[in-house]
Enzyme design. Structure first.
Site, mmCIF file in Angstrom:
data_model
loop_
_atom_site.group_PDB
_atom_site.id
_atom_site.type_symbol
_atom_site.label_atom_id
_atom_site.label_comp_id
_atom_site.label_asym_id
_atom_site.label_seq_id
_atom_site.Cartn_x
_atom_site.Cartn_y
_atom_site.Cartn_z
ATOM 1 N N ARG A 51 0.819 -1.220 0.000
ATOM 2 C CA ARG A 51 0.000 0.000 0.000
ATOM 3 C C ARG A 51 0.849 1.264 0.000
ATOM 4 O O ARG A 51 0.408 2.327 -0.432
ATOM 5 C CB ARG A 51 -0.980 0.016 1.189
ATOM 6 C CG ARG A 51 -1.737 1.340 1.289
ATOM 7 C CD ARG A 51 -2.941 1.323 2.227
ATOM 8 N NE ARG A 51 -2.707 0.653 3.473
ATOM 9 C CZ ARG A 51 -2.028 1.157 4.508
ATOM 10 N NH1 ARG A 51 -1.491 2.371 4.440
ATOM 11 N NH2 ARG A 51 -1.865 0.461 5.606
ATOM 12 N N TYR A 105 -12.567 16.660 -17.422
ATOM 13 C CA TYR A 105 -13.001 15.261 -17.464
ATOM 14 C C TYR A 105 -14.224 15.107 -16.543
ATOM 15 O O TYR A 105 -14.250 15.676 -15.458
ATOM 16 C CB TYR A 105 -11.837 14.376 -17.003
ATOM 17 C CG TYR A 105 -12.252 12.941 -16.833
ATOM 18 C CD1 TYR A 105 -12.466 12.139 -17.951
ATOM 19 C CD2 TYR A 105 -12.455 12.393 -15.580
ATOM 20 C CE1 TYR A 105 -12.874 10.823 -17.805
ATOM 21 C CE2 TYR A 105 -12.854 11.079 -15.428
ATOM 22 C CZ TYR A 105 -13.068 10.302 -16.549
ATOM 23 O OH TYR A 105 -13.477 9.008 -16.405
ATOM 24 N N ASP A 177 -3.912 18.038 -15.799
ATOM 25 C CA ASP A 177 -4.208 16.669 -16.217
ATOM 26 C C ASP A 177 -3.668 16.528 -17.646
ATOM 27 O O ASP A 177 -4.218 17.091 -18.586
ATOM 28 C CB ASP A 177 -5.726 16.444 -16.149
ATOM 29 C CG ASP A 177 -6.131 15.036 -16.550
ATOM 30 O OD1 ASP A 177 -5.399 14.401 -17.332
ATOM 31 O OD2 ASP A 177 -7.210 14.592 -16.109
ATOM 32 N N LYS A 202 -5.153 5.378 -20.097
ATOM 33 C CA LYS A 202 -5.276 5.835 -21.474
ATOM 34 C C LYS A 202 -3.950 5.637 -22.216
ATOM 35 O O LYS A 202 -3.492 4.523 -22.321
ATOM 36 C CB LYS A 202 -5.744 7.296 -21.480
ATOM 37 C CG LYS A 202 -6.874 7.589 -20.469
ATOM 38 C CD LYS A 202 -8.151 6.842 -20.740
ATOM 39 C CE LYS A 202 -9.170 6.906 -19.614
ATOM 40 N NZ LYS A 202 -9.476 8.221 -19.099
HETATM 41 C C1 LIG Z 1 -10.065 8.772 -17.993
HETATM 42 C C2 LIG Z 1 -9.646 10.096 -17.515
HETATM 43 C C3 LIG Z 1 -9.533 10.362 -16.149
HETATM 44 C C4 LIG Z 1 -9.892 9.346 -15.102
HETATM 45 O O1 LIG Z 1 -9.024 8.261 -15.154
HETATM 46 P P1 LIG Z 1 -9.371 6.792 -14.594
HETATM 47 O O2 LIG Z 1 -8.118 6.055 -14.848
HETATM 48 O O3 LIG Z 1 -10.559 6.279 -15.344
HETATM 49 O O4 LIG Z 1 -9.690 6.953 -13.141
HETATM 50 C C5 LIG Z 1 -9.086 11.612 -15.779
HETATM 51 N N1 LIG Z 1 -8.776 12.549 -16.676
HETATM 52 C C6 LIG Z 1 -8.880 12.334 -18.004
HETATM 53 C C7 LIG Z 1 -8.535 13.426 -18.950
HETATM 54 C C8 LIG Z 1 -9.321 11.103 -18.468
HETATM 55 O O5 LIG Z 1 -9.433 10.903 -19.775
#
Ligand SMILES: *Cc1c(COP(=O)(O)O)cnc(C)c1O
Length: 387
Positions: A51, A105, A177, A202
């Site tokens: 963890r 998002y 992000d 992604k």
């Molecule tokens: C998918 C996504 C998230 C969230 O990510 P998870 O891995 O699904 O928790 C956050 N920001 C962006 C731009 C995303 O495309």
């Protein structure tokens, strides 16, 4: 060879790999052990425990991701949302104020708009593409400014350098992000952002087979985020670490091909008589084109568009696509298509979506690594079906 001379592609393969290799293994083996023999660690956070994100799988990934974005440190997390919420809750406390871009998002937008208040944290939304909007929203208790490199699903690129200048001038922690750009297109920390956040689900992993996240920044900031994650508990499991480590090695190959494909598909769509609007920052007609050209090393592989028709026709079009799979998420090797109103942005109400420019017929298209000609032929035949 000096590390600074390594190119991005070489770092993908070599940065962070354990030296010597563990028992000679070319890949870091999966350390399927939650706990480790006590070796005199001085503090709770240093105890070797899954963890606490300090197994050999974690440590190698942290070094690799930090190297890819030219930062001191990185931390992987159990999801992108875990990276985002942990980072925000590390630097925002009761009585603090957040400035966030008005199109985020879906999960992040819902957290910022509807849950932060429960922690006693205020927020105001800004248009990150328009600096004249920012001063009036600033408050004495503003602590953090939060944007995305390429916004979802309209693909706007903010005034990235001016966000960094604004944050420095007002002593704010700047967070971005960077999921849609990936380190192939943008390295936020090198450009002056304090924290770069990713959904590694992604592009970074790229194979649509795990959920993972990352926080990247200075060693001092990452120490605080890590200690917070140690309590919030969103650490990444060893198996997922292994898959992420395998996936990231081909990031440049995948991303470059995906961007190349998108640069062929976007003009095809823009010139098609059945299309009303195409959102892609690589099109000269796009309002973010100049900013994308200035700040990014490419235009990304995410498109969105509106066909000339109603919701039924948009769905018919999607259902007739042969290669693009109807699914939420993005950034994998396969092309995915979705109507954001039904998936990624279903949590937003109609008024919020209107502000963000998300219509009910908007279609989002995540370009994969298939042959561009096949994807274009597929789009063409699906458009023919909805005459
Ligand atoms: C998918 C996504 C998230 C969230 O990510 P998870 O891995 O699904 O928790 C956050 N920001 C962006 C731009 C995303 O495309």
């Amino acid at each position: 060879m000096a590390k600074e001379n390594q190119s991005f592609e070489t770092k993908l393969i070599h940065a962070g790999e354990p030296k010597p290799r563990i028992d000679g293994a070319i890949n870091v083996p999966i350390f399927q052990s939650s706990t480790y023999e006590y070796a005199g660690e001085g503090s709770y956070h240093d105890v070797r425990y899954l963890r606490l994100s300090n197994t050999p799988n974690h440590l190698a990934l942290h070094k690799k991701l930090a190297a890819l974005e030219g930062a001191e440190a990185a931390l992987v997390t159990s999801s992108g949302m875990s990276a985002i919420t942990t980072a925000l809750l590390t630097f925002l406390k009761v009585g603090d104020h957040l400035l966030a871009h008005n199109t985020l998002y879906g999960g992040t937008a819902d957290f910022v708009n509807n849950e932060l208040a429960g922690y006693g944290i205020e927020r105001d939304l800004i248009d990150a593409t328009n600096p004249s909007d920012w001063d009036s929203k600033l408050k004495p208790n503003t602590k953090v400014i939060y944007v995305e490199t390429i916004t979802n699903p309209i693909m706007d690129v903010p005034e990235l350098r001016k966000i960094v200048e604004f944050a420095k001038m007002h002593a704010l922690i700047s967070m971005i992000d960077n999921t849609f750009a990936s380190p192939v297109l943008y390295c936020p920390v090198v450009q002056g952002f304090d924290l770069s956040l990713h959904s590694c689900t992604k592009y970074i992993n790229g194979h649509s087979d795990i959920v993972a996240g990352a926080v990247i920044g200075s060693a001092a900031h990452l120490d605080l985020v890590t200690k917070n994650l140690n309590h919030l508990g969103g650490s990444l499991d060893s198996n997922a670490c292994f898959l992420l480590h395998r996936g990231v090695k081909t990031l440049a190959l995948r991303m470059n091909k995906q961007c190349e494909n998108a640069m062929l598909i976007a003009p095809f769509l823009e010139n098609h008589p059945q299309l009303k609007k195409v959102n892609y920052p690589g099109l000269e007609s796009n309002s973010s084109f100049e900013r994308a050209k200035e700040h990014l090393c490419g235009f990304g592989a995410m498109l969105s568009f509106e066909i000339d028709g109603d919701v039924d026709q948009a769905d018919q079009f999607i259902n007739h696509l042969q290669y693009a799979i109807k699914a939420p998420s993005l950034g994998g090797v396969e092309t995915l298509v979705t109507r954001p109103v039904t998936t990624s942005h279903a949590l937003m109400d109609k008024a919020e979506r209107k502000v963000a420019g998300i219509s009910d017929t908007l279609i989002r298209y995540s370009v994969g690594i298939e042959a561009a000609d096949d994807l274009i032929a597929d789009l063409q035949q699906a458009l023919e079906h909805i005459g």
